[in-house]
Write a protein that holds these residues in place. Structure first.
Motif, PDB file in Angstrom:
ATOM      1  N   VAL A 127      21.136  54.528  -1.414  1.00  0.00           N
ATOM      2  CA  VAL A 127      22.341  54.035  -0.739  1.00  0.00           C
ATOM      3  C   VAL A 127      22.924  55.143   0.136  1.00  0.00           C
ATOM      4  N   SER A 128      22.953  56.364  -0.396  1.00  0.00           N
ATOM      5  CA  SER A 128      23.507  57.500   0.360  1.00  0.00           C
ATOM      6  C   SER A 128      22.683  57.807   1.595  1.00  0.00           C
ATOM      7  N   GLU A 129      21.421  57.417   1.579  1.00  0.00           N
ATOM      8  CA  GLU A 129      20.537  57.631   2.723  1.00  0.00           C
ATOM      9  C   GLU A 129      20.653  56.505   3.754  1.00  0.00           C
ATOM     10  N   GLY A 130      21.504  55.510   3.443  1.00  0.00           N
ATOM     11  CA  GLY A 130      21.756  54.426   4.383  1.00  0.00           C
ATOM     12  C   GLY A 130      20.814  53.247   4.276  1.00  0.00           C
ATOM     13  N   LEU A 131      20.006  53.191   3.208  1.00  0.00           N
ATOM     14  CA  LEU A 131      19.068  52.082   3.058  1.00  0.00           C
ATOM     15  C   LEU A 131      19.796  50.807   2.623  1.00  0.00           C
ATOM     16  N   PRO A 132      19.499  49.666   3.251  1.00  0.00           N
ATOM     17  CA  PRO A 132      20.083  48.387   2.828  1.00  0.00           C
ATOM     18  C   PRO A 132      19.434  47.909   1.534  1.00  0.00           C
ATOM     19  N   ASN A 133      20.059  46.946   0.889  1.00  0.00           N
ATOM     20  CA  ASN A 133      19.551  46.431  -0.390  1.00  0.00           C
ATOM     21  C   ASN A 133      18.104  45.944  -0.301  1.00  0.00           C
ATOM     22  N   LYS A 134      17.776  45.271   0.790  1.00  0.00           N
ATOM     23  CA  LYS A 134      16.426  44.720   0.932  1.00  0.00           C
ATOM     24  C   LYS A 134      15.379  45.828   0.933  1.00  0.00           C
ATOM     25  N   LYS A 135      15.672  46.923   1.645  1.00  0.00           N
ATOM     26  CA  LYS A 135      14.725  48.036   1.732  1.00  0.00           C
ATOM     27  C   LYS A 135      14.613  48.764   0.391  1.00  0.00           C
ATOM     28  N   ILE A 136      15.756  48.903  -0.313  1.00  0.00           N
ATOM     29  CA  ILE A 136      15.742  49.536  -1.633  1.00  0.00           C
ATOM     30  C   ILE A 136      14.863  48.727  -2.581  1.00  0.00           C
ATOM     31  N   ALA A 137      15.027  47.408  -2.538  1.00  0.00           N
ATOM     32  CA  ALA A 137      14.237  46.527  -3.403  1.00  0.00           C
ATOM     33  C   ALA A 137      12.742  46.670  -3.118  1.00  0.00           C
ATOM     34  N   GLN A 138      12.388  46.737  -1.835  1.00  0.00           N
ATOM     35  CA  GLN A 138      10.976  46.885  -1.460  1.00  0.00           C
ATOM     36  C   GLN A 138      10.411  48.215  -1.952  1.00  0.00           C
ATOM     37  N   ASN A 139      11.190  49.274  -1.796  1.00  0.00           N
ATOM     38  CA  ASN A 139      10.729  50.605  -2.198  1.00  0.00           C
ATOM     39  C   ASN A 139      10.544  50.728  -3.708  1.00  0.00           C
ATOM     40  N   LEU A 140      11.376  50.005  -4.465  1.00  0.00           N
ATOM     41  CA  LEU A 140      11.322  50.106  -5.926  1.00  0.00           C
ATOM     42  C   LEU A 140      10.548  48.955  -6.573  1.00  0.00           C
ATOM     43  N   TYR A 141      10.042  48.034  -5.728  1.00  0.00           N
ATOM     44  CA  TYR A 141       9.289  46.876  -6.219  1.00  0.00           C
ATOM     45  C   TYR A 141      10.121  46.038  -7.190  1.00  0.00           C
ATOM     46  N   ILE A 142      11.372  45.797  -6.792  1.00  0.00           N
ATOM     47  CA  ILE A 142      12.267  44.940  -7.564  1.00  0.00           C
ATOM     48  C   ILE A 142      12.859  43.902  -6.614  1.00  0.00           C
ATOM     49  N   THR A 143      13.568  42.940  -7.160  1.00  0.00           N
ATOM     50  CA  THR A 143      14.177  41.926  -6.319  1.00  0.00           C
ATOM     51  C   THR A 143      15.505  42.425  -5.746  1.00  0.00           C
ATOM     52  N   GLU A 144      15.954  41.768  -4.674  1.00  0.00           N
ATOM     53  CA  GLU A 144      17.256  42.113  -4.104  1.00  0.00           C
ATOM     54  C   GLU A 144      18.373  41.861  -5.114  1.00  0.00           C
ATOM     55  N   GLY A 145      18.206  40.814  -5.923  1.00  0.00           N
ATOM     56  CA  GLY A 145      19.199  40.501  -6.944  1.00  0.00           C
ATOM     57  C   GLY A 145      19.322  41.623  -7.962  1.00  0.00           C
ATOM     58  N   THR A 146      18.185  42.188  -8.361  1.00  0.00           N
ATOM     59  CA  THR A 146      18.200  43.311  -9.306  1.00  0.00           C
ATOM     60  C   THR A 146      18.862  44.530  -8.670  1.00  0.00           C
ATOM     61  N   THR A 147      18.599  44.750  -7.391  1.00  0.00           N
ATOM     62  CA  THR A 147      19.227  45.859  -6.673  1.00  0.00           C
ATOM     63  C   THR A 147      20.748  45.709  -6.670  1.00  0.00           C
ATOM     64  N   LYS A 148      21.218  44.497  -6.393  1.00  0.00           N
ATOM     65  CA  LYS A 148      22.660  44.239  -6.380  1.00  0.00           C
ATOM     66  C   LYS A 148      23.259  44.454  -7.762  1.00  0.00           C
ATOM     67  N   LEU A 149      22.510  44.080  -8.803  1.00  0.00           N
ATOM     68  CA  LEU A 149      22.995  44.270 -10.170  1.00  0.00           C
ATOM     69  C   LEU A 149      23.122  45.760 -10.485  1.00  0.00           C
ATOM     70  N   HIS A 150      22.133  46.540 -10.068  1.00  0.00           N
ATOM     71  CA  HIS A 150      22.199  47.998 -10.264  1.00  0.00           C
ATOM     72  C   HIS A 150      23.437  48.568  -9.571  1.00  0.00           C
ATOM     73  N   LEU A 151      23.675  48.126  -8.340  1.00  0.00           N
ATOM     74  CA  LEU A 151      24.829  48.612  -7.588  1.00  0.00           C
ATOM     75  C   LEU A 151      26.136  48.225  -8.263  1.00  0.00           C
ATOM     76  N   HIS A 152      26.184  47.018  -8.777  1.00  0.00           N
ATOM     77  CA  HIS A 152      27.380  46.554  -9.481  1.00  0.00           C
ATOM     78  C   HIS A 152      27.685  47.475 -10.664  1.00  0.00           C
ATOM     79  N   HIS A 153      26.666  47.813 -11.406  1.00  0.00           N
ATOM     80  CA  HIS A 153      26.838  48.702 -12.561  1.00  0.00           C
ATOM     81  C   HIS A 153      27.250  50.109 -12.123  1.00  0.00           C
ATOM     82  N   ILE A 154      26.662  50.585 -11.032  1.00  0.00           N
ATOM     83  CA  ILE A 154      26.997  51.911 -10.509  1.00  0.00           C
ATOM     84  C   ILE A 154      28.472  51.975 -10.103  1.00  0.00           C
ATOM     85  N   TYR A 155      28.920  50.955  -9.356  1.00  0.00           N
ATOM     86  CA  TYR A 155      30.316  50.920  -8.918  1.00  0.00           C
ATOM     87  C   TYR A 155      31.274  50.896 -10.105  1.00  0.00           C
ATOM     88  N   GLN A 156      30.916  50.109 -11.112  1.00  0.00           N
ATOM     89  CA  GLN A 156      31.768  50.024 -12.300  1.00  0.00           C
ATOM     90  C   GLN A 156      31.829  51.357 -13.044  1.00  0.00           C
TER      91      GLN A 156
END
Length: 217
Positions: free
Chosen positions: A168-197
Motif C-alpha cells: 500500500v505504501s508503494e502505491g499499489l492498488p488492491n487488484k495489483k496487491i491481490a495478483q502479487n500475493l495470489y489472493i482475491t481482492e476481497g481477501t486484500t480488502k479484509l487484510h486492509l480492514h484489519h490493518i486499519y483497525q
C-alpha cells in the motif's frame, strides 16, 4: 464544417449551507467558462442532479445532509458516472484522508479564494489531479504531530498484513496487491480492514505515512 466545441464546464453544486450554495452559484454564474445546472443541500438530491444533468464536475462538501459527501462520491463511482468530483471542504482530517483514498481528483479548502477553486475545476475537467497542497500537507502533518497512529507495525500486524501494508505504501492498488500475493481482492480488502483497525488508521494515505515515518518502507 466547424466542429462543435464545448464552451462551458457544466457543474452541480452540493453544500449543506444555503448561504454557501448561493455564494458558489453567484460566483460561477458570473464567471466565464462555467454553467451551473443544479444546487443541492443533501447527498440524495445531489446524486439525482448528477444522474439527470450529467455534469462535467460535481463540487461537493464532505459534510452533507442525510448522507456524507464521501458516500455520494462512492455512489457516483459505483454507477460509473463520468462526472468528476471536486471536494470544496472545511471537513475534519479523517474525512479528508478518506476522500484522498477514494481517489478524488480535486480538493480545495474553503479558506481558498474563488480563482483557486476555478483553477481546480478546470484542471480536473482536463483530466488532471489537483489537490490543495496546504490542505493535504496540514492533514499529514497533523497525523504525525498529534500521533494519531500509536501502534508499531511489527508488533501488531501479522507477516501477511505487513506485506500488504508495505505494498500500500508503494502505491499499489488492491487488484495489483491481490495478483502479487495470489489472493482475491476481497481477501486484500479484509487484510486492509484489519490493518486499519489495529493501527487506528483512517486510510491508505495515513498508513503510507506511518510506514515511511517508521522507516519500514
Amino acid at each position: 464544417m466547424e466542429r462543435y466545441r464545448k464552451v462551458a464546464i457544466d457543474l452541480v453544486l452540493a453544500d449543506p449551507h444555503p448561504v454557501v450554495l448561493d455564494g458558489l452559484l453567484h460566483i460561477f454564474q458570473n464567471m466565464d467558462g462555467f454553467s451551473v445546472k443544479s444546487c443541492a443541500t443533501d447527498a440524495e438530491s445531489a446524486l439525482k442532479a448528477v444522474m439527470e444533468f450529467k455534469p462535467d464536475v460535481l463540487i461537493t462538501e464532505l459534510i452533507l445532509q442525510n448522507k456524507t459527501g464521501l458516500v455520494l462520491i462512492e455512489e457516483i463511482q459505483k454507477k460509473a458516472l463520468k462526472t468528476h468530483a471536486v471536494v470544496f471542504t472545511g471537513a475534519c482530517i479523517r474525512d479528508v484522508c478518506k476522500a484522498i483514498d477514494l481517489g478524488v481528483q480535486g480538493m480545495v479548502s474553503k479558506d481558498k479564494p474563488k480563482h483557486v477553486l476555478a483553477q481546480c475545476i478546470q484542471s480536473v475537467y482536463a483530466g488532471k489531479k489537483w489537490l490543495d497542497k496546504d490542505l493535504t500537507l496540514h492533514t499529514l502533518t497533523h497525523l504525525l504531530d498529534k500521533k494519531t497512529i500509536h501502534a508499531s507495525l511489527p508488533e501488531v500486524l501479522t507477516a501477511r498484513e505487513m506485506v500488504v501494508a508495505k505494498m500500500v505504501s508503494e502505491g499499489l492498488p488492491n487488484k495489483k496487491i491481490a495478483q502479487n500475493l495470489y489472493i482475491t481482492e476481497g481477501t486484500t480488502k479484509l487484510h486492509l480492514h484489519h490493518i486499519y483497525q489495529k493501527l487506528n488508521c483512517p486510510g491508505r494515505v495515513a498508513l503510507a505515512l506511518h510506514i515511511q515515518s517508521n522507516g519500514l518502507n
